[in-house]
Design a protein around this motif. Sequence first.
Motif, PDB file in Angstrom:
ATOM      1  N   LEU A  56      15.139   4.948  17.902  1.00  0.00           N
ATOM      2  CA  LEU A  56      14.106   5.228  18.896  1.00  0.00           C
ATOM      3  C   LEU A  56      13.372   3.977  19.355  1.00  0.00           C
ATOM      4  N   ALA A  57      13.663   2.837  18.743  1.00  0.00           N
ATOM      5  CA  ALA A  57      12.996   1.592  19.111  1.00  0.00           C
ATOM      6  C   ALA A  57      13.940   0.432  18.838  1.00  0.00           C
ATOM      7  N   GLU A  58      13.712  -0.691  19.534  1.00  0.00           N
ATOM      8  CA  GLU A  58      14.517  -1.887  19.289  1.00  0.00           C
ATOM      9  C   GLU A  58      14.220  -2.395  17.877  1.00  0.00           C
ATOM     10  N   PRO A  59      15.133  -3.132  17.277  1.00  0.00           N
ATOM     11  CA  PRO A  59      14.956  -3.562  15.882  1.00  0.00           C
ATOM     12  C   PRO A  59      13.982  -4.727  15.728  1.00  0.00           C
ATOM     13  N   VAL A  60      12.773  -4.521  16.228  1.00  0.00           N
ATOM     14  CA  VAL A  60      11.717  -5.537  16.146  1.00  0.00           C
ATOM     15  C   VAL A  60      10.463  -4.870  15.602  1.00  0.00           C
ATOM     16  N   LEU A  61       9.884  -5.429  14.550  1.00  0.00           N
ATOM     17  CA  LEU A  61       8.681  -4.890  13.949  1.00  0.00           C
ATOM     18  C   LEU A  61       7.503  -5.791  14.321  1.00  0.00           C
ATOM     19  N   HIS A  62       6.519  -5.224  14.995  1.00  0.00           N
ATOM     20  CA  HIS A  62       5.366  -5.981  15.487  1.00  0.00           C
ATOM     21  C   HIS A  62       4.267  -5.963  14.427  1.00  0.00           C
ATOM     22  N   VAL A  63       3.753  -7.134  14.084  1.00  0.00           N
ATOM     23  CA  VAL A  63       2.795  -7.257  12.991  1.00  0.00           C
ATOM     24  C   VAL A  63       1.616  -8.129  13.401  1.00  0.00           C
ATOM     25  N   GLY A  64       0.550  -8.065  12.592  1.00  0.00           N
ATOM     26  CA  GLY A  64      -0.595  -8.941  12.743  1.00  0.00           C
ATOM     27  C   GLY A  64      -0.522 -10.065  11.731  1.00  0.00           C
ATOM     28  N   ASN A  65      -1.652 -10.377  11.109  1.00  0.00           N
ATOM     29  CA  ASN A  65      -1.733 -11.471  10.143  1.00  0.00           C
ATOM     30  C   ASN A  65      -1.137 -11.048   8.808  1.00  0.00           C
ATOM     31  N   LEU A  66       0.017 -11.591   8.477  1.00  0.00           N
ATOM     32  CA  LEU A  66       0.688 -11.225   7.233  1.00  0.00           C
ATOM     33  C   LEU A  66       0.235 -12.069   6.050  1.00  0.00           C
ATOM     34  N   ASP A  67      -0.517 -13.124   6.317  1.00  0.00           N
ATOM     35  CA  ASP A  67      -0.967 -13.989   5.229  1.00  0.00           C
ATOM     36  C   ASP A  67      -2.271 -13.514   4.595  1.00  0.00           C
ATOM     37  N   ALA A  68      -2.984 -12.611   5.271  1.00  0.00           N
ATOM     38  CA  ALA A  68      -4.229 -12.090   4.703  1.00  0.00           C
ATOM     39  C   ALA A  68      -3.930 -11.397   3.379  1.00  0.00           C
ATOM     40  N   GLU A  69      -4.720 -11.667   2.362  1.00  0.00           N
ATOM     41  CA  GLU A  69      -4.535 -11.060   1.033  1.00  0.00           C
ATOM     42  C   GLU A  69      -5.482  -9.875   0.885  1.00  0.00           C
ATOM     43  N   ARG A  70      -4.912  -8.734   0.542  1.00  0.00           N
ATOM     44  CA  ARG A  70      -5.682  -7.498   0.426  1.00  0.00           C
ATOM     45  C   ARG A  70      -5.333  -6.799  -0.880  1.00  0.00           C
ATOM     46  N   ASP A  71      -6.253  -5.955  -1.326  1.00  0.00           N
ATOM     47  CA  ASP A  71      -6.090  -5.176  -2.558  1.00  0.00           C
ATOM     48  C   ASP A  71      -5.762  -3.744  -2.137  1.00  0.00           C
ATOM     49  N   PHE A  72      -4.559  -3.289  -2.460  1.00  0.00           N
ATOM     50  CA  PHE A  72      -4.119  -1.957  -2.060  1.00  0.00           C
ATOM     51  C   PHE A  72      -3.977  -1.036  -3.264  1.00  0.00           C
ATOM     52  N   LEU A  73      -4.374   0.223  -3.066  1.00  0.00           N
ATOM     53  CA  LEU A  73      -4.155   1.282  -4.050  1.00  0.00           C
ATOM     54  C   LEU A  73      -3.475   2.462  -3.384  1.00  0.00           C
ATOM     55  N   HIS A  74      -2.718   3.205  -4.185  1.00  0.00           N
ATOM     56  CA  HIS A  74      -2.208   4.502  -3.734  1.00  0.00           C
ATOM     57  C   HIS A  74      -3.389   5.469  -3.709  1.00  0.00           C
ATOM     58  N   VAL A  75      -3.416   6.351  -2.713  1.00  0.00           N
ATOM     59  CA  VAL A  75      -4.512   7.309  -2.604  1.00  0.00           C
ATOM     60  C   VAL A  75      -4.663   8.148  -3.874  1.00  0.00           C
ATOM     61  N   GLU A  76      -3.578   8.408  -4.588  1.00  0.00           N
ATOM     62  CA  GLU A  76      -3.672   9.188  -5.821  1.00  0.00           C
ATOM     63  C   GLU A  76      -4.517   8.471  -6.873  1.00  0.00           C
ATOM     64  N   ASP A  77      -4.417   7.140  -6.923  1.00  0.00           N
ATOM     65  CA  ASP A  77      -5.238   6.388  -7.866  1.00  0.00           C
ATOM     66  C   ASP A  77      -6.709   6.431  -7.469  1.00  0.00           C
ATOM     67  N   VAL A  78      -6.985   6.394  -6.175  1.00  0.00           N
ATOM     68  CA  VAL A  78      -8.372   6.495  -5.711  1.00  0.00           C
ATOM     69  C   VAL A  78      -8.961   7.847  -6.100  1.00  0.00           C
ATOM     70  N   ILE A  79      -8.188   8.902  -5.932  1.00  0.00           N
ATOM     71  CA  ILE A  79      -8.654  10.249  -6.300  1.00  0.00           C
ATOM     72  C   ILE A  79      -8.965  10.318  -7.788  1.00  0.00           C
ATOM     73  N   GLU A  80      -8.104   9.742  -8.612  1.00  0.00           N
ATOM     74  CA  GLU A  80      -8.365   9.766 -10.063  1.00  0.00           C
ATOM     75  C   GLU A  80      -9.624   8.971 -10.405  1.00  0.00           C
ATOM     76  N   ALA A  81      -9.868   7.888  -9.677  1.00  0.00           N
ATOM     77  CA  ALA A  81     -11.094   7.121  -9.908  1.00  0.00           C
ATOM     78  C   ALA A  81     -12.324   7.942  -9.539  1.00  0.00           C
ATOM     79  N   GLU A  82     -12.263   8.649  -8.424  1.00  0.00           N
ATOM     80  CA  GLU A  82     -13.386   9.499  -8.014  1.00  0.00           C
ATOM     81  C   GLU A  82     -13.653  10.583  -9.056  1.00  0.00           C
ATOM     82  N   LEU A  83     -12.594  11.209  -9.514  1.00  0.00           N
ATOM     83  CA  LEU A  83     -12.769  12.254 -10.532  1.00  0.00           C
ATOM     84  C   LEU A  83     -13.338  11.675 -11.823  1.00  0.00           C
ATOM     85  N   ALA A  84     -12.868  10.490 -12.202  1.00  0.00           N
ATOM     86  CA  ALA A  84     -13.378   9.861 -13.420  1.00  0.00           C
ATOM     87  C   ALA A  84     -14.876   9.608 -13.307  1.00  0.00           C
TER      88      ALA A  84
END
Length: 364
Positions: free
Chosen positions: A237-265
């Motif tokens: 459905l699209a040409e084989p090109v992936l458009h991105v922004g700043n890939l060098d930015a360092e971020r802390d990612f969690l799965h939403v399931e881990d966030v939910i467990e933190a909220e419950l805790a």
Amino acid sequence: MTSPVSLTITARPGERVHHQQREIQSIMRSTARLPGRVLVTGAGGFAARPLLARLAEVVDPDAGHVALFGPSGADAPAALPACFRPEACDLVGPGAIDAIVGSARPDIILHLAAQSSVSASLTGGAARTWDVNLFGTRQLAEAVTRHVPAATLLFASTVEVYGLAFRSGRLDETAATAPQNPYARSKRAAEDLLLDTLPASTRLIITRMTNHSGPGQAAQFVLPSFARQIAQIEAGLAEPVLHVGNLDAERDFLHVEDVIEAELALLMAAPGLAHRTYNIASGAPLPIRTLLDRMLAQARTQIEIRIDPARLRPSDIPRVDVDPGRLMAETGWRPAVSLDQLVTDILADQRRQTGSQTGSSTGH
């Protein structure tokens, strides 16, 4: 344009490992019960949908729990846990949230309702962002004060409130804040409003959440955006090109399931918590490029990466380094879902959505 091809994919060894990790994570979930009546605002949002399902496992099914959706209720899912009663609510409408809180009398409130897109807050959506994030929170705080002053209120804030302070390195909850966009500024203002206006009897928990993602998140956010493009390329459905922004930015990612467990805790520990503000993060930031590479490793075709200037934010912070030590020390919570599983889940979700749009199977 070529038509999508139906494929049968045999699980690779890594995929079996992910499955085992998911089984381990489910075993590690708390089995403690959460007493009282629960009200969740923003129940139609990405993070709220799996939260409602998880809450249904730990609350009294007959207590009369309430899930608040948008003014028309159009964001309510077709299937809602039976223990939750859906209510349509315009959070900024005069008296709307007051009437619901007064009727439901919740013991625990999870305030997730927000305009949560940084990009939307920067591109003409600042007024709406402030209306929902601050004025809506003010109306909720007034309703809590009036009707349930002894309730526990968990407010979903964001690590975006630290902003430029991240330039000084790793930050804990005692660090000064310097938010850099309307979304972050409105969240920081809402934190202050709750701290200043709720009665002392209200157990307030402010969670400053890191980037979290998973199935069901809108494609305007970074990881689903990558996955949506990959799925569309794979489907022809699209040409084989992936458009991105700043890939060098360092971020802390969690799965939403881990966030939910933190909220419950935090909710389980609410009576004995030593603080009011908690970072929810892994404490292990990575370049966005690393997560994209893990996703591309699962792609079924070769894809070119192309920087899109429109996706570059002028206020980007090079590294977001959040200290979750307070949360871990007071609740014992630790993230349990791997980043490989995170990208696998997001990519599978976008492949499913793309297959549904085209009316063809993508093999998942």
